[in-house]
Design a protein around this motif. Sequence first.
Motif, PDB file in Angstrom:
ATOM      1  N   LYS A 212       0.773  -1.572   0.511  1.00  0.00           N
ATOM      2  CA  LYS A 212       0.219  -0.204  -0.257  1.00  0.00           C
ATOM      3  C   LYS A 212       0.729   1.147   0.375  1.00  0.00           C
ATOM      4  O   LYS A 212       0.248   2.167  -0.690  1.00  0.00           O
ATOM      5  CB  LYS A 212      -1.063   0.023   1.153  1.00  0.00           C
ATOM      6  CG  LYS A 212      -2.481  -1.038   1.096  1.00  0.00           C
ATOM      7  CD  LYS A 212      -2.732  -1.190   2.447  1.00  0.00           C
ATOM      8  CE  LYS A 212      -3.603  -2.676   2.169  1.00  0.00           C
ATOM      9  NZ  LYS A 212      -3.698  -2.534   3.730  1.00  0.00           N
ATOM     10  N   VAL A 213       1.777   1.570   0.662  1.00  0.00           N
ATOM     11  CA  VAL A 213       2.990   2.279   0.852  1.00  0.00           C
ATOM     12  C   VAL A 213       2.950   2.963  -0.514  1.00  0.00           C
ATOM     13  O   VAL A 213       3.346   3.568  -1.223  1.00  0.00           O
ATOM     14  CB  VAL A 213       3.978   2.274   1.911  1.00  0.00           C
ATOM     15  CG1 VAL A 213       4.836   3.517   2.117  1.00  0.00           C
ATOM     16  CG2 VAL A 213       2.861   2.405   3.846  1.00  0.00           C
ATOM     17  N   MET A 214       4.194   1.691  -1.150  1.00  0.00           N
ATOM     18  CA  MET A 214       4.620   1.255  -2.282  1.00  0.00           C
ATOM     19  C   MET A 214       3.569   2.556  -4.122  1.00  0.00           C
ATOM     20  O   MET A 214       3.949   3.095  -4.140  1.00  0.00           O
ATOM     21  CB  MET A 214       4.676   0.229  -3.003  1.00  0.00           C
ATOM     22  CG  MET A 214       6.676  -0.036  -2.606  1.00  0.00           C
ATOM     23  SD  MET A 214       6.449  -2.112  -2.996  1.00  0.00           S
ATOM     24  CE  MET A 214       6.265  -1.784  -4.310  1.00  0.00           C
ATOM     25  N   PHE A 215       2.269   1.666  -3.765  1.00  0.00           N
ATOM     26  CA  PHE A 215       1.726   1.854  -4.425  1.00  0.00           C
ATOM     27  C   PHE A 215       0.898   3.389  -4.281  1.00  0.00           C
ATOM     28  O   PHE A 215       0.782   4.533  -5.447  1.00  0.00           O
ATOM     29  CB  PHE A 215       0.174   1.532  -5.142  1.00  0.00           C
ATOM     30  CG  PHE A 215       0.257   0.220  -5.108  1.00  0.00           C
ATOM     31  CD1 PHE A 215       1.088  -0.250  -7.168  1.00  0.00           C
ATOM     32  CD2 PHE A 215       0.196  -1.370  -4.785  1.00  0.00           C
ATOM     33  CE1 PHE A 215       1.084  -0.811  -7.527  1.00  0.00           C
ATOM     34  CE2 PHE A 215       0.569  -2.478  -5.097  1.00  0.00           C
ATOM     35  CZ  PHE A 215       0.934  -2.617  -6.524  1.00  0.00           C
ATOM     36  N   ALA A 216       0.985   3.795  -3.271  1.00  0.00           N
ATOM     37  CA  ALA A 216       0.411   5.331  -3.148  1.00  0.00           C
ATOM     38  C   ALA A 216       2.097   6.317  -2.705  1.00  0.00           C
ATOM     39  O   ALA A 216       1.435   7.526  -3.043  1.00  0.00           O
ATOM     40  CB  ALA A 216       0.020   5.765  -2.035  1.00  0.00           C
ATOM     41  N   TYR A 217       2.963   5.990  -2.887  1.00  0.00           N
ATOM     42  CA  TYR A 217       3.923   6.723  -3.282  1.00  0.00           C
ATOM     43  C   TYR A 217       3.894   6.707  -5.026  1.00  0.00           C
ATOM     44  O   TYR A 217       4.366   8.351  -5.023  1.00  0.00           O
ATOM     45  CB  TYR A 217       5.384   6.008  -3.330  1.00  0.00           C
ATOM     46  CG  TYR A 217       6.562   6.684  -2.851  1.00  0.00           C
ATOM     47  CD1 TYR A 217       7.093   7.948  -1.853  1.00  0.00           C
ATOM     48  CD2 TYR A 217       7.598   6.548  -4.093  1.00  0.00           C
ATOM     49  CE1 TYR A 217       7.751   8.924  -2.447  1.00  0.00           C
ATOM     50  CE2 TYR A 217       8.687   7.529  -4.127  1.00  0.00           C
ATOM     51  CZ  TYR A 217       8.850   8.675  -3.356  1.00  0.00           C
ATOM     52  OH  TYR A 217      10.172   9.630  -3.483  1.00  0.00           O
ATOM     53  N   ILE A 218       3.976   5.802  -5.330  1.00  0.00           N
ATOM     54  CA  ILE A 218       3.908   5.822  -7.341  1.00  0.00           C
ATOM     55  C   ILE A 218       2.878   7.011  -7.450  1.00  0.00           C
ATOM     56  O   ILE A 218       3.318   7.667  -7.957  1.00  0.00           O
ATOM     57  CB  ILE A 218       4.090   4.399  -7.989  1.00  0.00           C
ATOM     58  CG1 ILE A 218       5.301   2.989  -7.720  1.00  0.00           C
ATOM     59  CG2 ILE A 218       3.327   4.584  -9.314  1.00  0.00           C
ATOM     60  CD1 ILE A 218       4.996   1.818  -7.776  1.00  0.00           C
ATOM     61  N   LEU A 219       1.752   6.853  -6.958  1.00  0.00           N
ATOM     62  CA  LEU A 219       0.105   7.135  -7.445  1.00  0.00           C
ATOM     63  C   LEU A 219       0.916   8.722  -7.138  1.00  0.00           C
ATOM     64  O   LEU A 219       0.267  10.029  -7.698  1.00  0.00           O
ATOM     65  CB  LEU A 219      -0.416   7.188  -7.036  1.00  0.00           C
ATOM     66  CG  LEU A 219      -1.547   5.866  -7.484  1.00  0.00           C
ATOM     67  CD1 LEU A 219      -2.505   5.760  -6.235  1.00  0.00           C
ATOM     68  CD2 LEU A 219      -1.771   6.473  -8.475  1.00  0.00           C
ATOM     69  N   GLN A 220       1.347   9.111  -5.777  1.00  0.00           N
ATOM     70  CA  GLN A 220       1.935  10.678  -5.248  1.00  0.00           C
ATOM     71  C   GLN A 220       3.080  11.089  -6.669  1.00  0.00           C
ATOM     72  O   GLN A 220       2.876  12.428  -6.922  1.00  0.00           O
ATOM     73  CB  GLN A 220       2.296  10.846  -4.169  1.00  0.00           C
ATOM     74  CG  GLN A 220       1.099  10.275  -3.511  1.00  0.00           C
ATOM     75  CD  GLN A 220       1.422  11.053  -1.708  1.00  0.00           C
ATOM     76  OE1 GLN A 220       2.530  10.584  -1.589  1.00  0.00           O
ATOM     77  NE2 GLN A 220       1.264  11.269  -1.021  1.00  0.00           N
ATOM     78  N   HIS A 221       3.867  10.394  -7.245  1.00  0.00           N
ATOM     79  CA  HIS A 221       4.947  10.967  -7.775  1.00  0.00           C
ATOM     80  C   HIS A 221       5.236  10.845  -8.856  1.00  0.00           C
ATOM     81  O   HIS A 221       6.196  11.029  -9.435  1.00  0.00           O
ATOM     82  CB  HIS A 221       6.603  10.401  -6.689  1.00  0.00           C
ATOM     83  CG  HIS A 221       5.861  10.863  -5.353  1.00  0.00           C
ATOM     84  ND1 HIS A 221       6.868  12.430  -4.483  1.00  0.00           N
ATOM     85  CD2 HIS A 221       5.386  10.626  -4.542  1.00  0.00           C
ATOM     86  CE1 HIS A 221       6.315  12.052  -3.889  1.00  0.00           C
ATOM     87  NE2 HIS A 221       5.784  11.136  -3.235  1.00  0.00           N
ATOM     88  N   TYR A 222       4.331   9.844  -9.621  1.00  0.00           N
ATOM     89  CA  TYR A 222       5.019   9.119 -11.288  1.00  0.00           C
ATOM     90  C   TYR A 222       3.229   9.090 -11.706  1.00  0.00           C
ATOM     91  O   TYR A 222       2.318   9.296 -11.111  1.00  0.00           O
ATOM     92  CB  TYR A 222       4.735   8.132 -10.993  1.00  0.00           C
ATOM     93  CG  TYR A 222       6.469   7.980 -10.414  1.00  0.00           C
ATOM     94  CD1 TYR A 222       7.667   8.016 -11.606  1.00  0.00           C
ATOM     95  CD2 TYR A 222       6.945   7.742  -9.376  1.00  0.00           C
ATOM     96  CE1 TYR A 222       9.025   8.173 -10.502  1.00  0.00           C
ATOM     97  CE2 TYR A 222       8.453   7.648  -8.738  1.00  0.00           C
ATOM     98  CZ  TYR A 222       9.385   7.971  -9.312  1.00  0.00           C
ATOM     99  OH  TYR A 222      11.029   7.038  -8.822  1.00  0.00           O
ATOM    100  N   ASP A 223       3.267   9.521 -12.548  1.00  0.00           N
ATOM    101  CA  ASP A 223       2.268   9.374 -14.160  1.00  0.00           C
ATOM    102  C   ASP A 223       2.587   7.906 -14.538  1.00  0.00           C
ATOM    103  O   ASP A 223       4.071   7.750 -15.304  1.00  0.00           O
ATOM    104  CB  ASP A 223       2.970  10.821 -15.121  1.00  0.00           C
ATOM    105  CG  ASP A 223       1.736  11.570 -14.094  1.00  0.00           C
ATOM    106  OD1 ASP A 223       1.546  12.242 -13.233  1.00  0.00           O
ATOM    107  OD2 ASP A 223       2.853  12.792 -14.841  1.00  0.00           O
TER     108      ASP A 223
END
Length: 132
Positions: A90-101
Amino acid sequence: MMKVSAPNGITMSGIRIPQGVHMEVPVHSIHMDSSNYTNPTTFSPFRFAASHSSCLNHHKSVVATDDAFLGFGYGKNSCPGRFFGSHLMKVMFAYILQHYDVKHMPKRPKDFIIMEFRAVSDNTQIRIRRRK
Ligand code: HEM
């Protein structure tokens, strides 16, 4: 997968299985069985959310193990790291969604299959861009 080590083999549900036989649980088939899940082949992002009803008979959480949800095994040897593992995802997905397109692909590439395990093929390409 397990190998029968008892010298005289074992008997399960009346079926004798000799020593040395490798046994595997058909996890993917169980997860794709429509008597366990509604529309099992359809991606349903909230399938495991508590209020969702596409799990038949009972609600499942990602960390709950039972005989129809085997991602983390079942019974006394089920994965003790599953709580940590699911939090980390969950933390990884949240980070990817926040910082990457991330551009998703028009069609899911074929899975890479080893016995009952499925993974994304290693020549899969995605488009991903760090946000400024
Ligand atoms: C998404 C991540 C993970 C998945 C999908 C996963 C899946 C599994 C599965 C399917 C089993 C086998 C259960 C069986 O034999 O019936 C297992 C066992 C185990 N896992 Fe995980 N695991 C994950 C993360 C972790 C983490 C992060 C740890 C430790 C920090 C961990 C530690 C273990 C241990 C020690 C066992 C053996 C348990 C036993 O035999 O009693 N796993 N895991």
